[in-house]
Design an enzyme around this catalytic site. Structure first.
Site, PDB file in Angstrom:
ATOM      1  CD  GLU A   1      -3.372  -3.309  -0.424  1.00 15.02           C
ATOM      2  OE1 GLU A   1      -2.539  -2.927  -1.115  1.00 15.02           O
ATOM      3  OE2 GLU A   1      -4.870  -3.168  -0.745  1.00 15.02           O
TER       4      GLU A   1
ATOM      5  CD  GLU B   1      -2.885  -1.879  -9.858  1.00 13.75           C
ATOM      6  OE1 GLU B   1      -3.702  -1.286  -8.876  1.00 13.75           O
ATOM      7  OE2 GLU B   1      -1.641  -0.375  -9.060  1.00 13.75           O
TER       8      GLU B   1
ATOM      9  CE  LYS C   1       0.065  -1.231  -2.036  1.00 11.57           C
ATOM     10  NZ  LYS C   1       0.291  -1.937  -2.499  1.00 11.57           N
TER      11      LYS C   1
END
Ligand SMILES: *[C@@H]1O[C@H](CO)[C@@H](O)[C@H](O)[C@H]1NC(C)=O
Ligand SMILES: *[C@@H]1O[C@H](CO)[C@@H](O)[C@H](O)[C@H]1NC(C)=O
Length: 340
Positions: free
Chosen positions: A321, A264, A316
């Site tokens: 986020e 990521e 999220k």
């Protein structure tokens, strides 16, 4: 290039050089297909969106049957997670691991090009760390019984916070807890020729260390000069500095031969400090353009990396986020990105 009638050695050398300048392997850039949202398009459309943008690698956090079904025949290479909540069972019960692999992997193979199985995400410093290696071993055995252990590599994905020391990069070291948990995992990876998967976020390093990182250009790959000089190595961006700290840390536990895949990385476009569409576009595009070049410690060693994430995800936590997507749920780009 004009090579005239006389085929000179110099001309051949030039031609070879030109050919070698083009990467021949898989594009080392993928995108994470996060699904913590209630408004995303169906998986079949998502797979089409990957294809139309030339995104050849995908990370999927859960073996969602619709997504796996949609990936059949797509040629998209897949990094699939074993979710954290399954670790304990899969660590303690080889037959559960075997059933997991049969149902969630083998059933789709070879129509779906599984590349890695990430056994757990960011659990190396917590209570679940104890289950990671045994679960990896059981998943590996299950894959082996179908002869797939060389084609589908078993690993785990760790947080960038496994490093206790990141500066200077040559002194990079794991935190004591992470080191204890990672040492046997790294031995497993070495033995099986699998990479360590690491989530790398210069964004968070930057926003929490603004007293040291005074210019955002170091985090966005846009600094026009060396920011950190570390022995023979010069650093113009935080990503390279972090990666080299990680290589240094791996060297200290006998893992210098372990490859790193960035499972990521990304930059949010709204909802928090320095989270703008412009910064997100700059970071992600520069990441795409940068990873094939390697780092000062490993020049020319391409790094496979997965951008987080495909979509903004509305389930999220509120704030930053929810704004990591390259696309809105209606499939419109948040900003233009070129995958080459
Ligand atoms: C497939 O994976 C999901 C998510 O980890 C899990 O809940 C399910 O039990 C797995 N299937 C089998 C048969 O183990
Ligand atoms: C930050 O870095 C950029 C790129 O190197 C440079 O153009 C700019 O002047 C720097 N800003 C400050 C405040 O030093």
């Amino acid at each position: 290039m004009a090579c005239q009638s006389i085929v000179s050695m110099a001309c051949i050398a030039l031609l070879l050089g030109a050919l070698m300048a083009f990467p021949t392997s898989v594009q080392p850039i993928g995108v994470c297909y996060g699904t913590l949202a209630n408004n995303l398009p169906p998986s079949s459309e998502v797979v089409e969106l990957y294809k139309s943008n030339n995104i050849e690698l995908m990370r999927l956090y859960y073996p969602i049957p619709d997504a796996l079904q949609a990936l059949r025949g797509s040629n998209i290479k897949l990094l699939l997670d074993v979710p954290n909540e399954d670790l304990q069972l899969l660590a303690s019960d080889p037959s559960a691991a075997s059933y997991w692999v049969q149902t969630n992997v083998t059933a789709y193979w070879p129509d779906v090009s599984f590349r890695y199985i990430a056994v757990g995400n960011e659990v190396m410093r917590g209570d679940k760390a104890q289950y990671v290696l045994p679960a990896m071993q059981n998943i590996y055995s299950a894959l082996s019984s179908g002869g797939l252990q060389d084609q589908i590599k078993v690993s785990t994905s760790v947080s960038q916070e496994v490093l206790g020391l990141t500066f200077p990069p040559s002194h990079g070291d794991f935190s004591p807890v992470a080191k204890q948990n990672l040492e046997p995992v790294v031995q497993f990876l070495l033995k099986n020729g699998a990479p360590l998967l690491v989530n790398v976020y210069p964004y968070f390093v930057y926003i929490y260390n603004k007293q040291d990182i005074t210019n955002i250009s170091y985090a966005l790959f846009t600094s026009s000069w060396t920011v950190v000089k570390d022995g023979q190595y010069s650093y113009q961006n935080l990503f390279d500095a972090y990666m080299d700290a990680l290589y240094s840390a791996l060297e200290q536990i006998g893992g210098s031969a372990v490859e790193i895949v960035v499972s990521e990385s990304g930059w949010p476009s709204a909802g928090g400090d320095s989270a703008t569409i412009g910064n997100a576009q700059t970071y992600n595009q520069n990441l795409i353009n940068h990873v094939s070049k390697g780092t000062p410690k490993r020049p020319g060693k391409a790094i496979e990396a997965y951008i987080f994430a495909m979509f903004n995800e509305n389930q999220k936590p509120a704030g930053v986020e929810q704004h990591w997507g390259l696309f809105y749920p209606n499939e419109q780009p948040v900003y233009p990105i070129q995958f080459h």
